[in-house]
Each structure stands twice: as C-alpha cells, then as structure tokens.
Enzyme design. Structure first.
Site, PDB file in Angstrom:
ATOM      1  CE  LYS A 136      71.311  15.906  50.797  1.00  9.32           C
ATOM      2  NZ  LYS A 136      71.626  17.177  50.072  1.00  9.32           N
TER       3      LYS A 136
ATOM      4  CB  SER B 113      69.726  19.643  52.139  1.00  4.03           C
ATOM      5  OG  SER B 113      70.475  19.453  50.959  1.00  4.03           O
TER       6      SER B 113
ATOM      7  CB  SER C  20      72.721  21.363  50.254  1.00  3.35           C
ATOM      8  OG  SER C  20      71.517  21.981  50.604  1.00  3.35           O
TER       9      SER C  20
HETATM   10  N1  LIG Z   1      69.636  21.844  48.750  1.00  2.00           N
HETATM   11  C1  LIG Z   1      70.171  23.009  49.089  1.00  2.00           C
HETATM   12  O1  LIG Z   1      71.202  23.383  48.557  1.00  2.00           O
HETATM   13  C2  LIG Z   1      69.401  23.824  50.088  1.00  2.00           C
HETATM   14  C3  LIG Z   1      70.277  24.617  51.063  1.00  2.00           C
HETATM   15  O2  LIG Z   1      71.256  25.271  50.661  1.00  2.00           O
HETATM   16  O3  LIG Z   1      69.951  24.583  52.269  1.00  2.00           O
END
Ligand SMILES: NC(=O)CC(=O)O
Length: 410
Positions: free
Chosen positions: A62, A131, A155
């Site tokens: 990532k 994300s 995310s």
């Molecule tokens: N960074 C994250 O966890 C944000 C999300 O859940 O979209």
C-alpha cells in the site's frame, strides 16, 4: 485468485521457479491492470531471491508503506515522487523471507476516505472500498498472491469484503508500523490480503515469526458469539444473508453459535472512535494541514477540520471509554472463542465516489483485536463476514475463520 500456498507448493515441488511465479503475476497484471488501476508503481526489475519461505511470492505494498527505491506517494500530490531510502519494517521482513515487493498499490489520500481511481474487480461500476483499495483489488483480481494494507477504521476488512478475498487486521501492534505514514497512532494497524484464510494465516505466521499463529486449532466445538452491532445502522439484506449463511456453516462444522448483545460500554466506545481517529490525524498530519491544506482532498480536509475542533478533554474522555470497553470485551471473551459479525454494510456500493462505511469495523480496530474477513460465496458481488478473536489470539481467530470458510466452500 492466486493462492500463496499453491504457488509455494509448486515451487517446493520444482514445477515452478520463483522467477516463474513472479512472471505469472506480471502476466495477470498486464491483463487486468489497464482496467483495474490498482497499482501506482510497478518495479521493472526487482531482485527475485531463489530461497526463503516466501521465495517467488510477489507482494503489493500500500502506497503509505515504504519500499526502498519505490515512491511512497500517500495518495496525495503533496508526496508526488517522494522516494524513501529504506524499507518499512514489514517490507524488510518480507524481503528477508524471500518475497518480492513487486508493486505499490493505490491508497486513498493518507489512508482516509477520499476515493482512488481503482475499480472493483468484480464490477468496474462499483468501488473496491478503501483505504487499502489497490491491495484488495489486486488480490481479488488474481494479480497478486499477497498484499499489505492498513486499517484505522475499516480499511482492510471492508475492501477485502468488497473484493472477495481473505484478509486479516491483526492484533494491534503485532506487525510494526515503522515506515508507515501515520494517521492515528492509537489505531493504525498493518494488515494482510490473500486469496484464502489459510494463505493469510501462513503469511502472518511468517511475517511475525510466530508459527503458532498457523498451527492454532479452532477446537471441536468453538463457542461463537454472533454480534449484530445494533448500535450501528442496520446492514443491507445481502449482508444479513451472508451472516446467516456463515452461522449455518459454522454450526454444520460443529461450532456453538449464540446471539451476543454487546454491553453498553462497547457502543459508547464505538461512537467515540472518530474522536480518537481525527484528533490524532490532525496532529499526525500537522505539516500537511498547516502548510498545504488546499492540496488535501475534501474528505481528508473534513476529517482534519473535525480533529481540529475536538478538545484534549474530549480526546482523553474518548480514550477512557476505549480503555473501559477493552476491559469489558476481555471479560466477554471468557465465554467465547470468537465473535462473528458483518464485515461491511453490504456488497460494494455502485459508485466510485465513495469507499464505503466502516461502521461495522471501527469498534474492533479501536479494541485492537484480530479481525479476519471470510468471503461468503453465492452473491453476484462479494460479501464477507468478520471473525474476531480476543486480543493476542490471532491464531484462533484465523482457525475459526478457516473452519467457517471450509464449511462455506463444502
Ligand atoms: N483508514 C481507514 O480505515 C478508513 C476507512 O475505513 O475507510
């Protein structure tokens, strides 16, 4: 999808070389990436070790996690071209195991919630989630057998659910976040995406140097608490159906599944997650916010503005509620081996402008407990369920998740 364990078995059997395994990924990337847009940078000539327990395994990293010599652009123009000298701790560990950091995968800006250009591998009109968008999409599309993500709210688990792959958001700090761009130091957790739960468990055991994670047993009749998180809005029918199917599969496999209503302390912590997340985000991204706010996309800006408005007293109160909830959850786990709940409100939303709602994930990130996404077959668009273990019991959470995955496939 490309199974890490299958590739490793073929390499061990001598029917595939590590370079050949990397070539399989390059071919899949050539076929799918032009439509998927999951990758930011592809290493044209990475070193490919011949030896090591992950030799031949290409990893997607990532783009908030540093990989030496490749840019880490944080999903933001502010970091366009920024190239770190060294590896993040988790990348260094993967390379030592023989893996190849083949590509940097898309991230929402600073791992918040603005959309990326990545599309869902199952339907390009739907978001892959966020994300960790590119990591989930690349594994879900069969371009990579392993990818790194991070979770501050939802995310890792939510995009894995949307893209139909397995994933683990491990116990807090089990994988170091050294070399990872910080949003919230109390929440940010490095996670892993792979084709199936067994692939994820194998990778986590190797990355952490804890073989017991892969060797853990679910037990003959694991006690599973089915949690609906009623304090979050109701999910969509597809998520309800997936949870019901997972419950039936668990019971077929011998688990004892009982409905579990969470004590009020957990709901109180759930609603305060955003205070901790955004108060810390405002401080962690102080340079970006103070010197280049106009370059921040709207949702990041909105979250940091909210963080700016929270007082230290509100932040401290939120942390006290989180601490209290962790104690209550620990006592709950005296009667359960795992919790089963929704991974996401439903299948991936039919938009590229929104990465989805983390309302079924954020509590567990705040609690710091291990969470595993188990894809549930039978829907046009993937829907997963989440298996959660007690803090530090990552192996058992993965074992129970594996038991449910096997029963669903059976
Ligand atoms: N960074 C994250 O966890 C944000 C999300 O859940 O979209």
């Amino acid at each position: 999808m490309l199974s890490l364990l299958d590739l490793r078995a073929r390499i061990a059997a001598g029917t595939l070389t590590p370079a050949g395994a990397i070539d399989l990924c390059r071919a899949a990337i050539a076929a799918r990436e032009p439509d998927l847009h999951a990758l930011v940078t592809l290493d044209p000539a990475p070193a490919i070790p011949e030896a090591g327990p992950l030799a031949g395994i290409a990893v997607g990293v990532k783009d908030i996690i540093d990989s030496a010599g490749l840019p880490s652009q944080m999903g933001s123009s502010i970091y366009a071209g920024w190239t770190p000298r060294g590896d993040a701790a988790v990348v260094s560990r993967l390379k030592r195991l023989g893996a190849v950091a083949l590509a940097k995968t898309t991230t929402t800006a600073f791992a918040s919630s603005d959309p990326t250009e990545t599309v869902n591998p199952h339907d390009p009109g739907h978001t892959p989630g966020g994300s960790s968008a590119g990591s989930a999409a690349a594994v879900g599309a069969g371009m990579l057998p392993l990818a790194l993500g991070t979770q501050t709210a939802g995310s890792v688990i939510r995009p894995a659910s949307y893209c139909g792959c397995a994933a683990v958001k491990p116990s807090f700090r089990l994988i170091p976040t050294v070399g990872v761009k910080t949003y919230s130091w109390a929440l940010d957790t490095v996670g892993l995406f792979a084709a199936g739960v067994a692939d994820v468990a194998h990778a986590l055991a190797l990355v952490t140097g804890r073989p017991e994670i892969e060797g853990a047993e679910a037990g003959s009749a694991p006690r599973i608490g089915l949690v609906r998180q009623d304090f979050a809005e109701a999910p969509e029918p597809a998520a309800e159906a997936a949870l019901a199917r997972a419950r039936q599969a668990a019971e077929r496999a011998g688990a004892r599944v009982t409905d579990l209503a969470l004590p009020a302390e957990l709901a109180q912590a759930w609603e305060r997650h955003r205070i901790i997340q955004n108060y810390e985000g405002r401080l962690a991204l102080a340079w970006e916010y103070d010197t280049q706010a106009d370059a921040l996309p709207p949702r990041v800006r909105e979250h940091l503005d909210a963080g700016e408005a929270f007082s230290p007293a509100q932040y401290d109160d939120a942390r006290r509620h989180a601490h209290r909830a962790r104690r209550v959850l620990k006592s709950l786990f005296a009667d359960y081996d795992a919790i089963l709940t929704f991974s996401a409100p439903g299948p991936a939303p039919a938009t590229l402008a929104f990465t989805g709602d983390p309302r079924f994930n954020q509590l567990w990130t705040l609690m710091g407990v291990p969470c595993v996404n188990v894809p549930v077959p039978g829907h046009r668009l993937p829907v997963g369920v989440q298996v959660i273990g007690r803090f530090g019991d990552d192996g058992r959470a993965l074992a129970v998740a594996r038991m449910i995955e096997d029963a669903l496939r059976g």
